[in-house]
Enzyme design. Sequence first.
Site, PDB file in Angstrom:
ATOM      1  N   HIS A 306       0.860  -1.188   0.000  1.00  0.00           N
ATOM      2  CA  HIS A 306       0.000   0.000   0.000  1.00  0.00           C
ATOM      3  C   HIS A 306       0.890   1.231   0.000  1.00  0.00           C
ATOM      4  CE1 HIS A 306      -3.114   2.869   1.161  1.00  0.00           C
ATOM      5  NE2 HIS A 306      -3.959   1.963   0.732  1.00  0.00           N
ATOM      6  N   ASP A 363      -8.036  -4.981  -0.386  1.00  0.00           N
ATOM      7  CA  ASP A 363      -8.518  -5.836  -1.484  1.00  0.00           C
ATOM      8  C   ASP A 363      -8.199  -7.305  -1.295  1.00  0.00           C
ATOM      9  OD1 ASP A 363      -7.592  -3.045  -3.343  1.00  0.00           O
ATOM     10  OD2 ASP A 363      -9.639  -3.798  -3.189  1.00  0.00           O
TER      11      ASP A 363
END
Length: 427
Positions: A306, A363
């Site tokens: 991320h 996700d």
Amino acid sequence: MEKFVKLIYDDKSFEFPLIKGSQNEKAIDIKNLRKETGLITLDPGYKNSGSCKSEITFLDGEKGVLKYRGYSIEDLAKKSSFLEVSYLLIFGNLPTKDQLSKFKTDIDNESIIDEDLKVILKSFPKSSHPMGILASLTSALTAFNPTALDIKSEDEMYKAIVMIMAKFPILCAWTQRKVKGLPLNYSDISISYIENITKMFFKKPNQEYRNNKIINSAIDKLLILHADHEQNCSTSTVRIVGSSYAGLFASISAGISALWGRLHGGANQAVIEMLENIKADGGDISRYLKKAKDKNDPFRLMGFGHRVYKNFDPRARIIKKTADEVLSKLGIDDPVLDIAKNLEKIALKDSYFVDRKLYPNVDFYSGIIYRALGIPTEMFTVMFALGRLPGWIAQWKEMRENFEPIGRPRQIFIGSVDRDYSSIETR
Ligand code: SDX
């Protein structure tokens, strides 16, 4: 007392204001940098650059903190509803009972879509990617609701907000029905916002629809967890498109296209495809980890890493727990969930991932729940967009209310300097 940062350049000293946010984040205010020094900054991917000041969402990538308008995501996921969180993000406070009921009524009054929009939907091949359909239908909303194009007052802003809050879930549901070859369901204002969403997605034409509490609660929680995430790629897109005074629907349509990318919202679909491939390969996780670490291989471990979270993604923790709960409540034993957990365990012991602070993100587990609820894999990013809608609205509204200037970054030119035109015969 205002603090400054000193810059020494070309034997001269310059001072730029140091600004501090309410969570002690600090930034150098460089809005006069070029005027005073002739310099610009260069920051590919804007990894070190702030685009705005915002009161909407705060996240701390080191501590794994995510808050909407000061409320922790853990609290909201446990105690709130997607409609209430949407109100909080857009208007800044948790609504009173009357405010929430008026918001729902105003949304209900807008939950009809011009029948001609179905003609556009019908023109797409069934094989179309749902995100392409959704981006087009959302942009088409402007054609059917021109008043939302040029928002000049608070009333017009509110009207456009309830319009998109009402019509966007219908477009998402119609997109799923289209790719599944099922008839379209209309909105039902007699039930709650989330029950209406799941009914439009799942009501079969040949049987009475029974609301499933497990499905409603799981989707409500997932939508809350996706509702906003400060200045990510798609939200920055919504803001920059809106900064040119393009309408709210057109700006959101642009955000949908940005979210579609595999490195962003499209990752939830790519995670399931990756896990399915690992399963088809007999669960050979090591082969995929090797590919992910190989610089010559474009493959990345989808759902990992991320831009901001360098410890853990608080949403991934909640979604992982919800995946366990939903699958056991629905009595589903999905081997892909076991592969995901195994993959996480092995990766988090591997120095490549640990050194680069790559952890599961939002996700990584969400697709497992969507799949258990019968949502097709290529629809997962549509679900992400549905969740992110209130965040996009809130960020667009804040950008407009703060009269942010039109977004226009600069560049450092490294191309040819002076060239004379030559005729084609001589080239
Ligand atoms: C979302 O920004 C947001 O807030 C987004 C989001 C939201 O709510 O809006 O949180 C939603 O987009 C989540 C992210 C979903 N994307 C994926 O899961 C795709 C896989 N992840 C990566 O592509 C990547 O981690 C990003 C895009 C998420 C972040 O990329 P960065 O910050 O640009 O980091 P980077 O590409 O510079 O990577 C740093 C290093 C590199 O290795 P080195 O060059 O230092 O040796 O880490 C490596 C990268 O190669 N790396 C990975 C990796 N992610 C980063 N290596 C293998 N697999 C990965 N997934």
